[in-house]
Scaffold this motif. Structure first.
Motif, short mmCIF file in Angstrom:
data_model
loop_
_atom_site.label_atom_id
_atom_site.label_comp_id
_atom_site.label_asym_id
_atom_site.label_seq_id
_atom_site.Cartn_x
_atom_site.Cartn_y
_atom_site.Cartn_z
N TYR A 66 -75.56 75.12 4.98
CA TYR A 66 -74.75 75.44 3.99
C TYR A 66 -74.64 74.56 2.71
O TYR A 66 -74.80 73.37 2.90
N GLN A 67 -74.75 75.21 1.57
CA GLN A 67 -74.28 74.31 0.33
C GLN A 67 -73.51 74.95 -0.47
O GLN A 67 -73.35 75.96 -0.62
N LYS A 68 -72.56 74.06 -1.12
CA LYS A 68 -71.37 74.45 -1.72
C LYS A 68 -72.00 74.95 -3.40
O LYS A 68 -71.31 75.73 -3.97
N SER A 69 -72.88 74.36 -3.81
CA SER A 69 -73.50 74.56 -5.05
C SER A 69 -74.22 76.04 -5.23
O SER A 69 -74.51 76.62 -4.24
N CYS A 110 -84.70 76.04 8.69
CA CYS A 110 -84.34 76.64 7.20
C CYS A 110 -83.28 75.59 6.56
O CYS A 110 -82.05 75.38 7.31
N ARG A 111 -83.46 74.91 5.65
CA ARG A 111 -82.73 73.96 4.90
C ARG A 111 -82.49 74.07 3.44
O ARG A 111 -83.64 74.37 2.89
N PHE A 112 -81.39 73.83 3.04
CA PHE A 112 -81.35 73.95 1.41
C PHE A 112 -81.82 72.69 0.92
O PHE A 112 -81.69 71.57 1.48
N ILE A 113 -82.22 72.47 -0.10
CA ILE A 113 -82.53 71.29 -0.84
C ILE A 113 -81.27 71.43 -1.90
O ILE A 113 -81.22 71.94 -2.61
N GLN A 114 -80.70 70.32 -1.60
CA GLN A 114 -79.37 70.10 -1.73
C GLN A 114 -79.07 70.12 -3.53
O GLN A 114 -80.06 69.21 -3.95
N GLY A 115 -78.30 70.63 -4.04
CA GLY A 115 -78.18 70.55 -5.46
C GLY A 115 -78.96 71.61 -6.15
O GLY A 115 -78.98 71.59 -7.50
N THR A 116 -79.70 72.63 -5.50
CA THR A 116 -80.61 73.33 -6.26
C THR A 116 -80.65 74.76 -5.45
O THR A 116 -80.01 74.55 -4.63
N PRO A 117 -80.74 75.73 -6.14
CA PRO A 117 -80.81 77.19 -5.77
C PRO A 117 -81.89 77.48 -4.44
O PRO A 117 -82.29 78.70 -4.40
N GLN A 118 -82.74 76.32 -4.00
CA GLN A 118 -83.92 76.34 -3.18
C GLN A 118 -83.73 76.04 -1.85
O GLN A 118 -82.91 75.35 -1.62
N CYS A 119 -84.47 76.64 -0.93
CA CYS A 119 -84.36 76.14 0.39
C CYS A 119 -85.86 76.07 0.76
O CYS A 119 -86.76 76.88 0.26
N THR A 120 -85.94 75.47 2.10
CA THR A 120 -87.24 75.36 2.71
C THR A 120 -87.28 75.77 4.07
O THR A 120 -86.12 75.87 4.69
#
Length: 153
Positions: A66-69, A110-120
């Protein structure tokens, strides 16, 4: 040494099989759990009650992030070749935004790249993909086939 004994406030029960991951969502204040029973459960942390069950995976769910951005998005990974993208901050019941599709073997993380709309994401064969969740598209593919590393767009 002073030991403080805490009283149990809530017991989050509902999954029928092993719980694989638990995360926190900021708005609304929820705890989210996933299980091998195919369910993602959203719990109201303040009230201690079940808010919603999300059932979209065809088999167990093994991982959440999860990420709030960028709208408060959540990712879920099961034993499929795709990743589910959720937006529980907008709507609990209709929160599935779409799927990230393109892996040829089951996704294991799968993980978010924090502070971006991207994930890996990485699959069972070790292939990595970088995604943009806004468009649900792959930005880059890193494959490992027959001992050879290949990086493509």
């Amino acid at each position: 040494v002073k030991v403080t004994i805490l009283e149990e406030r809530f017991r989050f029960e509902g999954h029928k099989k092993k719980v694989m991951d638990v995360i926190e969502i900021i708005l609304p204040m929820h705890i989210v759990s996933c299980s091998l029973d195919r369910k993602i459960m959203l719990w109201d942390f303040k009230e201690g009650c079940l808010v919603a069950e999300l059932i979209e995976h065809t088999s167990g769910v093994r991982q959440l992030d999860y990420q709030k951005s960028y709208g408060g998005n959540m990712l879920s990974v099961g034993f499929e070749t795709c990743i589910n993208v959720w937006c529980p901050e907008v709507s609990i019941s209709g929160s599935l935004m779409g799927k990230l599709e393109g892996h040829n073997s089951p996704v294991v993380n799968c993980r978010f790249i924090q502070g971006t709309p991207q994930c890996t994401s990485v699959d069972e064969k070790g292939n990595v993909r970088i995604w943009d969740i806004r468009s649900l598209t792959v930005l880059q593919i890193i494959t490992w086939e027959s001992g050879k590393l290949d990086i493509s767009k």
